[in-house]
Design a protein around this motif. Structure first.
Motif, PDB file in Angstrom:
ATOM      1  N   ALA A 143     -24.613  33.011  -2.166  1.00 52.80           N
ATOM      2  CA  ALA A 143     -23.518  33.622  -2.914  1.00 52.80           C
ATOM      3  C   ALA A 143     -22.269  32.735  -2.913  1.00 52.80           C
ATOM      4  CB  ALA A 143     -23.173  34.984  -2.321  1.00 52.80           C
ATOM      5  N   ARG A 144     -22.141  31.874  -1.880  1.00 49.56           N
ATOM      6  CA  ARG A 144     -20.959  31.002  -1.796  1.00 49.56           C
ATOM      7  C   ARG A 144     -21.196  29.598  -2.311  1.00 49.56           C
ATOM      8  NH1 ARG A 144     -18.456  31.690   4.068  1.00 49.56           N
ATOM      9  NH2 ARG A 144     -19.890  29.968   4.279  1.00 49.56           N
ATOM     10  N   ALA A 145     -22.428  29.099  -2.214  1.00 50.81           N
ATOM     11  CA  ALA A 145     -22.700  27.716  -2.631  1.00 50.81           C
ATOM     12  C   ALA A 145     -24.169  27.563  -2.987  1.00 50.81           C
ATOM     13  CB  ALA A 145     -22.333  26.748  -1.513  1.00 50.81           C
ATOM     14  N   ARG A 146     -24.419  26.740  -4.000  1.00 51.46           N
ATOM     15  CA  ARG A 146     -25.807  26.434  -4.352  1.00 51.46           C
ATOM     16  C   ARG A 146     -26.407  25.522  -3.298  1.00 51.46           C
ATOM     17  NH1 ARG A 146     -25.312  23.681  -9.934  1.00 51.46           N
ATOM     18  NH2 ARG A 146     -23.788  22.629  -8.667  1.00 51.46           N
ATOM     19  N   PRO A 147     -27.712  25.617  -3.060  1.00 54.04           N
ATOM     20  CA  PRO A 147     -28.350  24.755  -2.056  1.00 54.04           C
ATOM     21  C   PRO A 147     -28.247  23.276  -2.436  1.00 54.04           C
ATOM     22  CG  PRO A 147     -29.781  26.578  -2.639  1.00 54.04           C
ATOM     23  CD  PRO A 147     -28.639  26.591  -3.611  1.00 54.04           C
ATOM     24  N   ILE A 148     -27.817  22.460  -1.481  1.00 53.43           N
ATOM     25  CA  ILE A 148     -27.744  21.019  -1.679  1.00 53.43           C
ATOM     26  C   ILE A 148     -28.215  20.315  -0.416  1.00 53.43           C
ATOM     27  CG2 ILE A 148     -25.797  21.228  -3.288  1.00 53.43           C
ATOM     28  CD1 ILE A 148     -23.999  20.059  -1.044  1.00 53.43           C
ATOM     29  N   ASP A 149     -28.370  19.012  -0.513  1.00 52.71           N
ATOM     30  CA  ASP A 149     -28.656  18.174   0.646  1.00 52.71           C
ATOM     31  C   ASP A 149     -27.375  17.441   1.012  1.00 52.71           C
ATOM     32  OD1 ASP A 149     -31.292  18.946   0.408  1.00 52.71           O
ATOM     33  OD2 ASP A 149     -31.928  17.097  -0.574  1.00 52.71           O
ATOM     34  N   ILE A 150     -27.164  17.264   2.298  1.00 54.05           N
ATOM     35  CA  ILE A 150     -25.972  16.565   2.773  1.00 54.05           C
ATOM     36  C   ILE A 150     -26.361  15.774   4.011  1.00 54.05           C
ATOM     37  CG2 ILE A 150     -25.200  18.556   4.113  1.00 54.05           C
ATOM     38  CD1 ILE A 150     -22.302  17.770   3.359  1.00 54.05           C
ATOM     39  N   THR A 151     -25.808  14.563   4.148  1.00 50.68           N
ATOM     40  CA  THR A 151     -26.084  13.711   5.299  1.00 50.68           C
ATOM     41  C   THR A 151     -24.764  13.349   5.970  1.00 50.68           C
ATOM     42  OG1 THR A 151     -28.034  12.778   4.223  1.00 50.68           O
ATOM     43  CG2 THR A 151     -27.129  11.531   6.060  1.00 50.68           C
ATOM     44  N   VAL A 152     -24.758  13.426   7.292  1.00 50.13           N
ATOM     45  CA  VAL A 152     -23.574  13.072   8.069  1.00 50.13           C
ATOM     46  C   VAL A 152     -23.975  12.019   9.094  1.00 50.13           C
ATOM     47  CG1 VAL A 152     -23.921  14.944   9.735  1.00 50.13           C
ATOM     48  CG2 VAL A 152     -21.644  13.986   9.429  1.00 50.13           C
ATOM     49  N   VAL A 153     -23.097  11.043   9.305  1.00 48.23           N
ATOM     50  CA  VAL A 153     -23.302  10.042  10.345  1.00 48.23           C
ATOM     51  C   VAL A 153     -22.364  10.393  11.487  1.00 48.23           C
ATOM     52  CG1 VAL A 153     -23.098   7.602  10.956  1.00 48.23           C
ATOM     53  CG2 VAL A 153     -24.015   8.250   8.724  1.00 48.23           C
ATOM     54  N   VAL A 154     -22.943  10.518  12.668  1.00 56.02           N
ATOM     55  CA  VAL A 154     -22.167  10.923  13.842  1.00 56.02           C
ATOM     56  C   VAL A 154     -22.653  10.140  15.055  1.00 56.02           C
ATOM     57  CG1 VAL A 154     -23.695  12.868  14.391  1.00 56.02           C
ATOM     58  CG2 VAL A 154     -21.330  12.934  15.138  1.00 56.02           C
ATOM     59  N   SER A 155     -21.731   9.860  15.973  1.00 55.88           N
ATOM     60  CA  SER A 155     -22.059   9.203  17.239  1.00 55.88           C
ATOM     61  C   SER A 155     -21.624  10.113  18.374  1.00 55.88           C
ATOM     62  CB  SER A 155     -21.330   7.861  17.355  1.00 55.88           C
ATOM     63  OG  SER A 155     -21.738   6.987  16.346  1.00 55.88           O
ATOM     64  N   PHE A 156     -22.278   9.934  19.505  1.00 53.01           N
ATOM     65  CA  PHE A 156     -21.970  10.735  20.689  1.00 53.01           C
ATOM     66  C   PHE A 156     -21.615   9.813  21.850  1.00 53.01           C
ATOM     67  CE2 PHE A 156     -25.115  13.041  18.176  1.00 53.01           C
ATOM     68  CZ  PHE A 156     -24.471  14.248  17.992  1.00 53.01           C
ATOM     69  N   ASN A 157     -20.823  10.323  22.793  1.00 53.84           N
ATOM     70  CA  ASN A 157     -20.581   9.577  24.020  1.00 53.84           C
ATOM     71  C   ASN A 157     -21.613  10.004  25.061  1.00 53.84           C
ATOM     72  OD1 ASN A 157     -19.659  12.041  25.054  1.00 53.84           O
ATOM     73  ND2 ASN A 157     -17.503  11.460  24.976  1.00 53.84           N
ATOM     74  N   ARG A 158     -21.536   9.432  26.246  1.00 54.75           N
ATOM     75  CA  ARG A 158     -22.530   9.739  27.289  1.00 54.75           C
ATOM     76  C   ARG A 158     -22.536  11.211  27.675  1.00 54.75           C
ATOM     77  NH1 ARG A 158     -24.910   5.757  29.955  1.00 54.75           N
ATOM     78  NH2 ARG A 158     -25.191   6.988  31.838  1.00 54.75           N
ATOM     79  N   ALA A 159     -21.386  11.860  27.576  1.00 58.15           N
ATOM     80  CA  ALA A 159     -21.288  13.278  27.951  1.00 58.15           C
ATOM     81  C   ALA A 159     -21.826  14.199  26.850  1.00 58.15           C
ATOM     82  CB  ALA A 159     -19.836  13.637  28.261  1.00 58.15           C
ATOM     83  N   GLY A 160     -22.192  13.624  25.683  1.00 61.28           N
ATOM     84  CA  GLY A 160     -22.737  14.429  24.594  1.00 61.28           C
ATOM     85  C   GLY A 160     -21.700  14.933  23.616  1.00 61.28           C
ATOM     86  N   ILE A 193     -27.792  12.159  10.117  1.00 59.94           N
ATOM     87  CA  ILE A 193     -28.458  13.460  10.229  1.00 59.94           C
ATOM     88  C   ILE A 193     -28.451  14.133   8.865  1.00 59.94           C
ATOM     89  CG2 ILE A 193     -28.418  15.691  11.370  1.00 59.94           C
ATOM     90  CD1 ILE A 193     -26.801  14.025  13.601  1.00 59.94           C
ATOM     91  N   GLN A 194     -29.641  14.445   8.376  1.00 61.95           N
ATOM     92  CA  GLN A 194     -29.790  15.107   7.075  1.00 61.95           C
ATOM     93  C   GLN A 194     -29.874  16.607   7.272  1.00 61.95           C
ATOM     94  OE1 GLN A 194     -33.375  13.447   5.495  1.00 61.95           O
ATOM     95  NE2 GLN A 194     -32.373  11.583   4.809  1.00 61.95           N
ATOM     96  N   PHE A 195     -29.063  17.310   6.507  1.00 60.69           N
ATOM     97  CA  PHE A 195     -29.146  18.765   6.460  1.00 60.69           C
ATOM     98  C   PHE A 195     -29.667  19.102   5.070  1.00 60.69           C
ATOM     99  CE2 PHE A 195     -25.976  17.931   9.686  1.00 60.69           C
ATOM    100  CZ  PHE A 195     -26.313  18.823  10.690  1.00 60.69           C
ATOM    101  N   ARG A 196     -30.878  19.575   5.010  1.00 62.86           N
ATOM    102  CA  ARG A 196     -31.508  19.880   3.726  1.00 62.86           C
ATOM    103  C   ARG A 196     -31.556  21.381   3.523  1.00 62.86           C
ATOM    104  NH1 ARG A 196     -34.529  16.142   1.131  1.00 62.86           N
ATOM    105  NH2 ARG A 196     -34.287  14.059   1.976  1.00 62.86           N
ATOM    106  N   ASN A 197     -31.145  21.789   2.329  1.00 61.88           N
ATOM    107  CA  ASN A 197     -31.168  23.219   2.032  1.00 61.88           C
ATOM    108  C   ASN A 197     -31.650  23.460   0.612  1.00 61.88           C
ATOM    109  OD1 ASN A 197     -30.801  25.915   2.741  1.00 61.88           O
ATOM    110  ND2 ASN A 197     -28.839  25.978   1.707  1.00 61.88           N
ATOM    111  N   ARG A 198     -32.362  22.514   0.055  1.00 63.63           N
ATOM    112  CA  ARG A 198     -32.865  22.695  -1.303  1.00 63.63           C
ATOM    113  C   ARG A 198     -34.109  23.546  -1.287  1.00 63.63           C
ATOM    114  NH1 ARG A 198     -32.319  17.613  -5.163  1.00 63.63           N
ATOM    115  NH2 ARG A 198     -30.139  17.216  -4.795  1.00 63.63           N
TER     116      ARG A 198
END
Length: 137
Positions: A50-67, A121-126
Motif C-alpha cells: 500500500a505504501r510502495a511497489r515492490p523493488i530491488d535495492i542493494t546497499v554496501v555496508v561495512s562492519f567493525n570487529r564489534a559488529g 547486500i541485495q534486498f529483493r522484493n519483486r
C-alpha cells in the motif's frame, strides 16, 4: 482438575521456554559470510504494498570487529522503474533492517575476517512471474 496456581505456573513456564528458544535464535553467532546475509534477512521488513511497489535495492555496508556499522551504508542499486516515493520507502526499510540487525553477533574469527570489508547486500522484493508451462505438440 488443575488448581489456579498450577495453571499460572504452567503458563509462566511455557512463556519462559518460548523466550529462551526465541533468544537463542536471535543470538545465533555469525560465523560465515552466508550467515551475515541470513542474519540480515531475518531483520528485513519491506514496506507494505500500500505504501510502495515492490523493488530491488542493494546497499554496501561495512562492519567493525564489534559488529557495528562502519561508516555510512551506501545505496548502489535501485530498480529502474521505482518512483521517488518507492525509493524513499525502501531506503528507510533498509536502514531500519540494518539498525535491527546491528551489532552483528560475529564470532571472534568472523569479526577479524569481516572487519572493514564492504558487503553488497541485495534486498529483493519483486514478485516473480509464474513459471511458464511447456506445451507439448
Amino acid at each position: 482438575m488443575a488448581r489456579r496456581g498450577d495453571r499460572f505456573l504452567l503458563a509462566a513456564a511455557a512463556l519462559l521456554l518460548l523466550g529462551i528458544s526465541g533468544a537463542a535464535a536471535e543470538d545465533a553467532q555469525v560465523n560465515t559470510i552466508q550467515d551475515i546475509f541470513q542474519h540480515l534477512r531475518t531483520c528485513w521488513k519491506p514496506p507494505p504494498a500500500a505504501r510502495a511497489r515492490p523493488i530491488d535495492i542493494t546497499v554496501v555496508v561495512s562492519f567493525n570487529r564489534a559488529g557495528n556499522i562502519l561508516g555510512r551504508p551506501r545505496i548502489t542499486y535501485e530498480s529502474a522503474e521505482a518512483s521517488d516515493d518507492d525509493r524513499l520507502q525502501y531506503r528507510i526499510a533498509v536502514m531500519e533492517a540494518l539498525q535491527r540487525c546491528t551489532p552483528m553477533p560475529f564470532t571472534d574469527a568472523m569479526a577479524g575476517a569481516a572487519a572493514g570489508r564492504p558487503f553488497a547486500i541485495q534486498f529483493r522484493n519483486r514478485k516473480t512471474s509464474p513459471p511458464t508451462q511447456e506445451r507439448r505438440v
